[in-house]
Motif scaffolding. Structure first.
Motif, mmCIF file in Angstrom:
data_model
loop_
_atom_site.group_PDB
_atom_site.id
_atom_site.type_symbol
_atom_site.label_atom_id
_atom_site.label_comp_id
_atom_site.label_asym_id
_atom_site.label_seq_id
_atom_site.Cartn_x
_atom_site.Cartn_y
_atom_site.Cartn_z
ATOM 1 N N VAL A 1 3.884 -5.985 8.070
ATOM 2 C CA VAL A 1 5.305 -6.592 8.080
ATOM 3 C C VAL A 1 6.601 -5.828 7.855
ATOM 4 O O VAL A 1 7.675 -6.212 8.052
ATOM 5 C CB VAL A 1 5.340 -8.031 7.654
ATOM 6 N N LYS A 2 6.450 -4.921 6.858
ATOM 7 C CA LYS A 2 7.308 -4.160 6.548
ATOM 8 C C LYS A 2 6.824 -2.639 6.315
ATOM 9 O O LYS A 2 5.610 -2.673 5.695
ATOM 10 C CB LYS A 2 8.040 -4.802 5.291
ATOM 11 N N ILE A 3 7.582 -1.741 6.547
ATOM 12 C CA ILE A 3 7.313 -0.149 6.493
ATOM 13 C C ILE A 3 8.132 0.669 6.221
ATOM 14 O O ILE A 3 9.343 0.423 6.545
ATOM 15 C CB ILE A 3 6.625 0.673 7.653
ATOM 16 N N ARG A 4 8.109 1.344 5.030
ATOM 17 C CA ARG A 4 9.317 2.287 4.545
ATOM 18 C C ARG A 4 8.464 3.596 4.207
ATOM 19 O O ARG A 4 7.728 3.861 3.609
ATOM 20 C CB ARG A 4 9.877 1.938 3.139
ATOM 21 N N ALA A 5 9.190 4.792 4.918
ATOM 22 C CA ALA A 5 9.155 6.095 4.666
ATOM 23 C C ALA A 5 10.147 7.059 4.065
ATOM 24 O O ALA A 5 11.303 6.579 4.409
ATOM 25 C CB ALA A 5 8.756 6.568 5.890
ATOM 26 N N GLU A 6 10.090 7.463 2.758
ATOM 27 C CA GLU A 6 11.251 8.231 2.025
ATOM 28 C C GLU A 6 10.837 9.659 2.117
ATOM 29 O O GLU A 6 9.654 9.828 1.763
ATOM 30 C CB GLU A 6 11.252 7.578 0.852
ATOM 31 N N HIS A 7 11.658 10.469 2.580
ATOM 32 C CA HIS A 7 11.579 12.052 2.742
ATOM 33 C C HIS A 7 12.547 12.483 1.660
ATOM 34 O O HIS A 7 13.792 12.097 1.704
ATOM 35 C CB HIS A 7 11.619 12.613 4.030
ATOM 36 N N TRP B 1 0.786 -1.106 0.000
ATOM 37 C CA TRP B 1 -0.123 -0.099 0.083
ATOM 38 C C TRP B 1 0.870 1.176 -0.021
ATOM 39 O O TRP B 1 2.075 1.143 0.710
ATOM 40 C CB TRP B 1 -0.825 -0.002 1.120
ATOM 41 N N HIS B 2 0.531 2.092 -0.671
ATOM 42 C CA HIS B 2 1.277 3.606 -0.762
ATOM 43 C C HIS B 2 0.654 4.749 -0.468
ATOM 44 O O HIS B 2 -0.615 4.778 -0.782
ATOM 45 C CB HIS B 2 1.786 3.735 -2.433
ATOM 46 N N ARG B 3 1.326 5.713 -0.091
ATOM 47 C CA ARG B 3 0.780 6.990 0.181
ATOM 48 C C ARG B 3 1.879 7.820 -0.178
ATOM 49 O O ARG B 3 3.171 8.020 0.337
ATOM 50 C CB ARG B 3 0.516 7.185 1.678
ATOM 51 N N THR B 4 1.529 9.182 -0.842
ATOM 52 C CA THR B 4 2.347 10.294 -1.010
ATOM 53 C C THR B 4 1.754 11.395 -0.252
ATOM 54 O O THR B 4 0.606 11.702 -0.308
ATOM 55 C CB THR B 4 2.548 10.684 -2.456
ATOM 56 N N SER B 5 2.580 12.096 0.565
ATOM 57 C CA SER B 5 2.055 13.320 1.209
ATOM 58 C C SER B 5 1.529 14.476 0.544
ATOM 59 O O SER B 5 1.875 14.450 -0.895
ATOM 60 C CB SER B 5 3.071 13.761 2.184
ATOM 61 N N ASP B 6 0.811 15.302 0.974
ATOM 62 C CA ASP B 6 0.238 16.410 0.138
ATOM 63 C C ASP B 6 1.325 17.226 -0.471
ATOM 64 O O ASP B 6 0.862 17.723 -1.638
ATOM 65 C CB ASP B 6 -0.577 17.291 1.124
ATOM 66 N N ASP B 7 2.438 17.561 0.188
ATOM 67 C CA ASP B 7 3.358 18.221 -0.227
ATOM 68 C C ASP B 7 4.250 17.546 -1.297
ATOM 69 O O ASP B 7 5.307 18.189 -2.017
ATOM 70 C CB ASP B 7 4.129 18.932 0.737
ATOM 71 N N GLY B 8 4.103 15.985 -1.525
ATOM 72 C CA GLY B 8 5.003 15.430 -2.381
ATOM 73 C C GLY B 8 6.372 15.003 -1.709
ATOM 74 O O GLY B 8 7.013 14.521 -2.597
ATOM 75 N N LYS B 9 6.550 15.517 -0.886
ATOM 76 C CA LYS B 9 8.158 15.469 -0.135
ATOM 77 C C LYS B 9 8.267 13.987 0.442
ATOM 78 O O LYS B 9 9.297 13.664 0.793
ATOM 79 C CB LYS B 9 8.476 16.541 0.759
ATOM 80 N N THR B 10 7.018 13.491 0.762
ATOM 81 C CA THR B 10 7.164 12.211 1.785
ATOM 82 C C THR B 10 6.565 11.143 0.974
ATOM 83 O O THR B 10 5.318 11.203 0.565
ATOM 84 C CB THR B 10 6.745 12.382 3.211
ATOM 85 N N GLU B 11 7.060 9.939 0.812
ATOM 86 C CA GLU B 11 6.368 8.554 0.565
ATOM 87 C C GLU B 11 6.286 7.435 1.464
ATOM 88 O O GLU B 11 7.516 7.530 1.796
ATOM 89 C CB GLU B 11 6.810 8.129 -0.906
ATOM 90 N N ALA B 12 5.518 6.920 1.557
ATOM 91 C CA ALA B 12 5.250 5.725 2.426
ATOM 92 C C ALA B 12 4.889 4.616 1.731
ATOM 93 O O ALA B 12 3.810 4.428 0.909
ATOM 94 C CB ALA B 12 4.615 6.202 3.775
ATOM 95 N N HIS B 13 5.435 3.404 1.970
ATOM 96 C CA HIS B 13 4.952 2.002 1.504
ATOM 97 C C HIS B 13 4.659 1.133 2.791
ATOM 98 O O HIS B 13 5.488 1.244 3.621
ATOM 99 C CB HIS B 13 5.852 1.588 0.455
ATOM 100 N N VAL B 14 3.631 0.330 2.927
ATOM 101 C CA VAL B 14 3.464 -0.434 3.972
ATOM 102 C C VAL B 14 3.000 -1.902 3.091
ATOM 103 O O VAL B 14 2.130 -2.069 2.286
ATOM 104 C CB VAL B 14 2.163 -0.188 4.773
ATOM 105 N N TRP B 15 3.711 -2.825 3.734
ATOM 106 C CA TRP B 15 3.417 -4.322 3.214
ATOM 107 C C TRP B 15 2.704 -5.007 4.121
ATOM 108 O O TRP B 15 2.950 -5.401 5.337
ATOM 109 C CB TRP B 15 4.715 -5.109 3.075
ATOM 110 N N LEU B 16 1.332 -5.388 3.898
ATOM 111 C CA LEU B 16 0.459 -6.032 4.689
ATOM 112 C C LEU B 16 0.436 -7.452 4.249
ATOM 113 O O LEU B 16 0.475 -7.879 3.269
ATOM 114 C CB LEU B 16 -0.950 -5.503 4.630
ATOM 115 N N ALA B 17 0.244 -8.226 5.346
ATOM 116 C CA ALA B 17 0.241 -9.813 5.187
ATOM 117 C C ALA B 17 -1.080 -10.396 5.267
ATOM 118 O O ALA B 17 -1.377 -10.487 6.386
ATOM 119 C CB ALA B 17 1.459 -10.417 6.142
ATOM 120 N N PRO B 18 -1.775 -10.847 4.293
ATOM 121 C CA PRO B 18 -3.181 -11.299 4.347
ATOM 122 C C PRO B 18 -3.093 -12.610 5.389
ATOM 123 O O PRO B 18 -3.922 -12.890 6.172
ATOM 124 C CB PRO B 18 -3.472 -11.477 2.787
#
Length: 98
Positions: free
Chosen positions: A67-73, A43-60
């Motif tokens: 099980v994994k989270i990555r945030a990039e600024h 799952w992915h999200r980009t912040s409103d200002d476009g400076k931060t991206e986040a990815h989350v790995w969910l395990a069904p």
């Protein structure tokens, strides 16, 4: 609960404020986890200002836990966290299934 649809919106509380967050299902991915292969949904999200991206790995198969989270600024760098272990108290888990 399993996510419904390709986008999800929810309130996320921090120590400073409560934000409304919308994430979208980006892809499925099999990752190495705990010495084995694990199917996940990314799952992915980009912040409103476009400076931060986040990815989350969910395990069904693990009741949708992340099980994994990555945030990039853009200027602050990247942080990644991977779940190393999880423990469930059996009486609580059995009660939740009833």
């Amino acid at each position: 609960l399993p996510p419904e649809g390709a986008t999800q919106s929810f309130a996320l509380a921090t120590t400073r404020r409560v934000n409304r967050v919308t994430v979208r299902r980006e892809r499925t991915e099999t990752i190495e986890w705990n010495g084995d292969k694990l199917d996940t949904e990314v799952w992915h999200r980009t912040s409103d200002d476009g400076k931060t991206e986040a990815h989350v790995w969910l395990a069904p198969s693990l009741r949708w836990i992340p099980v994994k989270i990555r945030a990039e600024h853009a200027t602050r760098g990247t942080v990644e966290a991977v779940l190393d272990a999880i423990r469930v108290d059996e009486p609580v888990a059995q009660a939740a299934e009833k």
